[in-house]
Write an enzyme that holds these catalytic residues in place. Structure first.
Site, PDB file in Angstrom:
ATOM      1  N   CYS A 101       0.860  -1.188   0.000  1.00 27.14           N
ATOM      2  CA  CYS A 101       0.000   0.000   0.000  1.00 27.14           C
ATOM      3  C   CYS A 101       0.892   1.232   0.000  1.00 27.14           C
ATOM      4  O   CYS A 101       1.873   1.289   0.751  1.00 27.14           O
ATOM      5  CB  CYS A 101      -0.891  -0.014   1.236  1.00 27.14           C
ATOM      6  SG  CYS A 101      -2.001   1.396   1.347  1.00 27.14           S
ATOM      7  N   HIS A 143      -9.198  -3.916  -1.429  1.00 27.85           N
ATOM      8  CA  HIS A 143      -8.153  -3.125  -0.769  1.00 27.85           C
ATOM      9  C   HIS A 143      -8.468  -1.627  -0.870  1.00 27.85           C
ATOM     10  O   HIS A 143      -8.428  -0.898   0.128  1.00 27.85           O
ATOM     11  CB  HIS A 143      -6.794  -3.435  -1.414  1.00 27.85           C
ATOM     12  CG  HIS A 143      -5.658  -2.606  -0.903  1.00 27.85           C
ATOM     13  ND1 HIS A 143      -4.578  -3.132  -0.241  1.00 27.85           N
ATOM     14  CD2 HIS A 143      -5.424  -1.260  -0.963  1.00 27.85           C
ATOM     15  CE1 HIS A 143      -3.739  -2.160   0.104  1.00 27.85           C
ATOM     16  NE2 HIS A 143      -4.231  -1.012  -0.335  1.00 27.85           N
ATOM     17  N   GLU A 144      -8.800  -1.189  -2.094  1.00 25.59           N
ATOM     18  CA  GLU A 144      -9.030   0.251  -2.289  1.00 25.59           C
ATOM     19  C   GLU A 144     -10.278   0.725  -1.561  1.00 25.59           C
ATOM     20  O   GLU A 144     -10.283   1.803  -0.963  1.00 25.59           O
ATOM     21  CB  GLU A 144      -9.122   0.572  -3.786  1.00 25.59           C
ATOM     22  CG  GLU A 144      -7.834   0.331  -4.569  1.00 25.59           C
ATOM     23  CD  GLU A 144      -6.612   0.993  -3.950  1.00 25.59           C
ATOM     24  OE1 GLU A 144      -6.742   2.054  -3.310  1.00 25.59           O
ATOM     25  OE2 GLU A 144      -5.522   0.419  -4.093  1.00 25.59           O
ATOM     26  N   HIS A 147     -10.029   1.590   2.060  1.00 22.20           N
ATOM     27  CA  HIS A 147      -9.519   2.921   2.394  1.00 22.20           C
ATOM     28  C   HIS A 147     -10.669   3.909   2.659  1.00 22.20           C
ATOM     29  O   HIS A 147     -10.509   4.867   3.410  1.00 22.20           O
ATOM     30  CB  HIS A 147      -8.663   3.473   1.253  1.00 22.20           C
ATOM     31  CG  HIS A 147      -7.260   2.919   1.214  1.00 22.20           C
ATOM     32  ND1 HIS A 147      -6.369   3.119   2.233  1.00 22.20           N
ATOM     33  CD2 HIS A 147      -6.600   2.202   0.277  1.00 22.20           C
ATOM     34  CE1 HIS A 147      -5.206   2.538   1.918  1.00 22.20           C
ATOM     35  NE2 HIS A 147      -5.326   1.973   0.736  1.00 22.20           N
TER      36      HIS A 147
END
Ligand code: NI
Length: 187
Positions: A101, A143-144, A147
């Protein structure tokens, strides 16, 4: 266009839920995305979420290039801009894979993710798009989108002995104790 400063783990902007974008067609959203694209390509990274550039809005960009897709054994995905994305797992299957990341520089970790998801998002024209994703594609999207909910990949890990400095991976990647490894990821 401008290259934006990337927030690192510990910055409060990475710990909070980002706000919905009321109007994806607003010119300031397009400007933000242009700067995020330049920042992601400069880094370089596979994906970038707006909180990573200190903007607490639900905006994500990502791309799985052809070469990367071949290495990961999955499909290439063209550059995608997502506003207000929503993810739905399609079954209970998960796999472990390496992730990195831009907000956690120098480290990589083995993270469990859903294998198969459906996700939908708005484009910069305000239209809703729906896609299904498997494998590395699904991993990058999860994953994104994490955020946007104040979540970094180490928080998803269940074995912190598999959180390592990438420069040490040259000595050989540590293996999970009892699960098959399917993918490597960095976004
Ligand atoms: Ni990230």
């Amino acid at each position: 266009m401008a290259i934006l400063k990337i927030a690192k783990m510990g910055n409060p902007v990475l710990r909070h839920r980002a706000d919905e974008v009321p109007d994806p067609t607003a010119p300031e959203v397009r400007r933000l995305v242009e700067d995020m694209l330049e920042t992601m390509h400069d880094a370089p990274g596979t994906g970038l979420a707006a909180p990573q550039v200190h903007v607490p809005l639900r905006v994500v960009i990502f791309e799985v290039a052809e070469g990367r897709a071949q290495r990961e054994g999955g499909e290439a995905v063209p550059l995608t801009v997502m506003v207000n994305p929503v993810i739905e797992p399609l079954d209970d299957a998960t796999s472990l894979g390496w992730e990195g990341c831009l907000s956690v520089p120098g480290l990589a970790g083995m993270v469990p993710r859903h294998d198969h998801i459906r996700y939908r998002f708005q484009t910069l024209d305000g239209d809703w798009v729906e896609r299904e994703a498997k494998g590395f594609h699904a991993r990058v999207v999860q994953h994104e989108c994490d955020h946007l909910d104040g979540m970094l990949y180490p928080q998803r890990m269940d074995d912190l002995s598999l959180l390592v400095f990438t420069e040490e991976l040259k000595h050989g990647a540590p293996q999970p104790r009892n699960a098959a490894v399917k993918e490597e990821a960095a976004s």
